[in-house]
Scaffold this active site. Structure first.
Site, PDB file in Angstrom:
ATOM      1  CD  GLU A  16       9.908  22.042 -26.212  1.00 13.98           C
ATOM      2  OE1 GLU A  16       9.189  23.055 -26.359  1.00 13.98           O
ATOM      3  OE2 GLU A  16       9.468  20.940 -25.863  1.00 13.98           O
ATOM      4  CB  SER A 175       9.449  23.776 -29.536  1.00 11.81           C
ATOM      5  OG  SER A 175       9.128  24.566 -28.425  1.00 11.81           O
ATOM      6  CE1 TYR A 247      10.076  29.363 -29.428  1.00 13.25           C
ATOM      7  CE2 TYR A 247      10.174  27.182 -30.416  1.00 13.25           C
ATOM      8  CZ  TYR A 247       9.600  28.072 -29.541  1.00 13.25           C
ATOM      9  OH  TYR A 247       8.536  27.669 -28.780  1.00 13.25           O
ATOM     10  NE  ARG A 286       0.347  27.726 -28.546  1.00 10.47           N
ATOM     11  CZ  ARG A 286       1.575  27.205 -28.478  1.00 10.47           C
ATOM     12  NH1 ARG A 286       2.513  27.773 -27.736  1.00 10.47           N
ATOM     13  NH2 ARG A 286       1.863  26.098 -29.128  1.00 10.47           N
ATOM     14  CG  ASP A 288      -1.406  25.311 -30.431  1.00  4.16           C
ATOM     15  OD1 ASP A 288      -1.750  26.321 -29.787  1.00  4.16           O
ATOM     16  OD2 ASP A 288      -0.241  24.875 -30.447  1.00  4.16           O
ATOM     17  CD  GLU A 302       1.109  20.879 -30.268  1.00  4.64           C
ATOM     18  OE1 GLU A 302       1.896  21.259 -29.386  1.00  4.64           O
ATOM     19  OE2 GLU A 302       1.468  20.282 -31.302  1.00  4.64           O
ATOM     20  CG  ASN A 304       1.639  23.668 -26.622  1.00  5.43           C
ATOM     21  OD1 ASN A 304       2.689  23.070 -26.762  1.00  5.43           O
ATOM     22  ND2 ASN A 304       0.798  23.870 -27.629  1.00  5.43           N
ATOM     23  N   GLY A 308       5.395  28.781 -24.509  1.00  7.61           N
ATOM     24  CA  GLY A 308       6.500  29.715 -24.449  1.00  7.61           C
ATOM     25  C   GLY A 308       6.095  31.058 -23.870  1.00  7.61           C
TER      26      GLY A 308
END
Length: 351
Positions: A16, A175, A247, A286, A288, A302, A304, A308
């Protein structure tokens, strides 16, 4: 009060690397220069450290900067490690900062490592005490893929305990790197082999007909912690949120807030905050979820700990919807880091 030296760390050795550069570039644009003086530390793919003037592009720092042998020579007051994935988001870099006694943005060593390891996080959140729902899943040791007999045993276990469709993932990646959707047993070997390129521990999760819902958390887990409204990732029919769609194609649409009943949205907010606290996260995360399209049952996917920060990233968009614009977000994250560091210092003194 003079501006604090804010060390922005970017790049890294993980897959990443490029996403980190994009995130760090946006953060640099948003820094309050009256409060913070940016200092750059770029980590090349080979692990080398480089610095350069803050007005340089991040690519130029990595290509033509000065080598750094000791992080302390940059004299930071505070560190913002904008590192995604292994060797940065997984507690390794956080451990270095702890040894040096430096305050830093984001979760500590344990929470960072735990949330990076999808298998360990599932074990924790699935305990009776945590009671945070997840989809059926199986942990696979990639070392067991060495012989035909072992591979067949693993495939048989996946068929029996998880079923199809399923998602095969490296346990320690982000990612969507190394992840495959598998619709029949014939595709399992290729998916397991791909995931094993990135980690020796693999996770196989049951695929469900679900909506991808994400929430942003900002705070240190106390009563002032902010949880955003849920946002939904939308994709064309037949697509899933892999690296390419995230992305490269920019194929996803983001709907904030997600079109959900108020009771479901509130349950997601409660679960997100509980997961943040159970995992011991600090600063930001974050969270999810997968939400069943028919029953609206939520399943945590998950956490994070360094999501990002690009212009198309969900975390800053969610937090902005919750009332915190991008520039203010960066300042608040720095303040949270300083507050957490100061509080830990007081605790160590009282002991």
């Amino acid at each position: 009060m003079p501006a604090r030296r804010l060390l922005i760390v970017f790049g890294g050795r993980s897959s990443e690397h490029e996403i980190s550069l994009r995130s760090a570039a946006e953060i640099l644009k948003a820094i309050d220069h009256q409060r913070f003086t940016p200092v750059l530390l770029g980590i090349r793919r080979d692990g080398g450290w480089w610095t350069g003037p803050a007005e340089w592009s991040l690519e130029a720092v990595l290509e033509s900067g000065e080598p750094v042998g000791d992080l302390r020579q940059l004299a930071p007051d505070l560190v913002f490690p904008v590192l995604h994935g292994p060797y940065g988001e997984d507690g390794t870099f956080q451990g270095l900062l702890e040894v040096l006694g430096l305050p830093y943005v984001g979760s500590g060593v344990l929470a960072s490592a735990l949330c990076m390891d999808k298998a360990l996080l599932k074990h924790l959140l699935g305990t009776q005490a945590a009671a945070i729902p997840g989809v059926p899943w199986l942990e696979v040791d990639a070392h067991g893929l060495g012989t035909a007999g072992q591979r067949q045993e693993i495939c048989d276990a996946i068929v029996e305990e998880v079923g199809f469709p399923c998602f095969v993932k490296p346990a320690n990646q982000g990612s969507s790197v190394g992840i495959s959707r598998v619709d029949e047993e014939a595709g399992l070997w290729r998916a397991l082999t791909l995931a094993a390129r990135y980690d020796a521990k693999l996770v196989v999760e049951k695929g469900i007909d679900a909506r991808e819902i994400e929430l942003a958390v900002l705070g240190n887990g106390d009563g002032h912690t902010l949880v955003s409204p849920p946002g939904e990732i939308g994709l064309p029919a037949g697509e899933w949120y892999d690296y390419e769609n995230k992305y490269l194609k920019d194929a996803a649409t983001l709907q904030i807030p997600a079109d959900l009943p108020e009771a479901t949205a509130e349950r997601l907010r409660d679960l997100a905050l509980r997961a943040f606290r159970v995992a011991g996260c600090k600063g930001l995360a974050r969270i999810d979820f997968l939400v069943d399209r028919h029953t609206l049952q939520p399943y945590l996917n998950e956490i994070n700990t360094m999501p990002g920060f690009t212009t198309i990233s969900m975390y800053p968009k969610l937090i902005e919807r919750a009332g915190v614009p991008y520039a203010e977000l960066i300042s608040q994250l720095c303040d949270l880091a300083l507050a957490h560091h100061a509080a830990r210092g007081k605790l160590s003194v009282t002991r």
